[in-house]
Design a protein around this motif. Structure first.
Motif, PDB file in Angstrom:
ATOM      1  N   SER A  30      12.270   1.394   2.735  1.00 49.95           N
ATOM      2  CA  SER A  30      13.562   1.958   3.106  1.00 49.95           C
ATOM      3  C   SER A  30      14.679   1.401   2.236  1.00 49.95           C
ATOM      4  O   SER A  30      14.486   0.523   1.414  1.00 49.95           O
TER       5      SER A  30
ATOM      6  N   ASP B 155      -3.560   3.651   4.315  1.00 50.03           N
ATOM      7  CA  ASP B 155      -4.575   2.814   4.951  1.00 50.03           C
ATOM      8  C   ASP B 155      -5.437   2.091   3.912  1.00 50.03           C
ATOM      9  O   ASP B 155      -5.869   0.968   4.136  1.00 50.03           O
TER      10      ASP B 155
ATOM     11  N   LYS C 205      -3.455  -1.159   2.797  1.00 47.75           N
ATOM     12  CA  LYS C 205      -2.865  -2.073   3.784  1.00 47.75           C
ATOM     13  C   LYS C 205      -3.547  -3.433   3.727  1.00 47.75           C
ATOM     14  O   LYS C 205      -4.757  -3.529   3.664  1.00 47.75           O
TER      15      LYS C 205
ATOM     16  N   SER D 139      12.033  -1.506   6.389  1.00 48.69           N
ATOM     17  CA  SER D 139      10.934  -0.639   6.810  1.00 48.69           C
ATOM     18  C   SER D 139      10.036  -0.328   5.628  1.00 48.69           C
ATOM     19  O   SER D 139      10.526   0.000   4.540  1.00 48.69           O
ATOM     20  N   THR D 140       8.747  -0.443   5.864  1.00 47.40           N
ATOM     21  CA  THR D 140       7.774  -0.113   4.831  1.00 47.40           C
ATOM     22  C   THR D 140       6.654   0.720   5.449  1.00 47.40           C
ATOM     23  O   THR D 140       6.453   0.736   6.663  1.00 47.40           O
ATOM     24  N   ASP D 141       5.926   1.386   4.597  1.00 45.80           N
ATOM     25  CA  ASP D 141       4.782   2.182   5.023  1.00 45.80           C
ATOM     26  C   ASP D 141       3.733   2.096   3.936  1.00 45.80           C
ATOM     27  O   ASP D 141       4.074   2.024   2.740  1.00 45.80           O
ATOM     28  N   TYR D 142       2.477   2.075   4.343  1.00 41.87           N
ATOM     29  CA  TYR D 142       1.382   1.944   3.392  1.00 41.87           C
ATOM     30  C   TYR D 142       0.265   2.917   3.717  1.00 41.87           C
ATOM     31  O   TYR D 142       0.009   3.238   4.887  1.00 41.87           O
TER      32      TYR D 142
ATOM     33  N   SER E  36       8.945   7.649   4.013  1.00 43.03           N
ATOM     34  CA  SER E  36       8.074   8.804   4.156  1.00 43.03           C
ATOM     35  C   SER E  36       6.886   8.661   3.222  1.00 43.03           C
ATOM     36  O   SER E  36       6.987   8.043   2.163  1.00 43.03           O
ATOM     37  N   ASP E  37       5.763   9.258   3.641  1.00 40.96           N
ATOM     38  CA  ASP E  37       4.589   9.312   2.776  1.00 40.96           C
ATOM     39  C   ASP E  37       4.445  10.695   2.157  1.00 40.96           C
ATOM     40  O   ASP E  37       3.430  10.992   1.530  1.00 40.96           O
TER      41      ASP E  37
END
Length: 123
Positions: free
Chosen positions: A51, A61, A64, A56-59, A104-105
């Motif tokens: 972000s 799978d 991770k 905020s982060t997203d990975y 977002s992914d």
């Protein structure tokens, strides 16, 4: 807005690499930042995103626990620390910037893309 990715290379399985992506020509702090990759013969896939403020982060799978995304809003740079690399991580890695309001992914949420840097992991 220009994005310049760097840091790719040829490594052995189990090694680490850190990719960098320098952003110029825009207001870096207003962008979500993401990393995507594309292996030969495969579609581009999401790797990680962060972000505006970095909270905020997203990975994906598949990465991770091994990869970590971070950003420096003073240097206008986003990083991807890749540890415990596997042969299947071999791909061209692209950084991207988006004006979305949350991580977002979805590649469609990213407006600007870098040229890519090759990561090759030998088994």
């Amino acid at each position: 807005v220009q994005l310049q990715a760097s840091g790719g290379g040829l490594v052995q399985a189990g090694d680490s690499l850190r990719l960098s992506c320098a952003v110029s020509g825009g207001t870096f702090i207003t962008y979500i930042m993401g990393w995507f990759r594309q292996a030969p013969g495969k579609e581009r896939e999401f790797v990680a995103a962060i972000s505006w403020g970095g909270r905020s982060t997203d990975y994906a799978d598949s990465v991770k626990g091994r990869f970590a995304v971070s950003r420096d809003n003073v240097k206008n740079t986003v990083y991807l620390q890749m540890n415990s690399l596997k042969h299947e991580d071999t791909a061209v890695y692209y950084c991207a910037a988006g004006r979305a309001t949350s991580v977002s992914d979805d590649a469609a949420k990213f407006d600007y893309w870098g040229q890519g840097t090759q990561v090759t992991v030998s088994s």
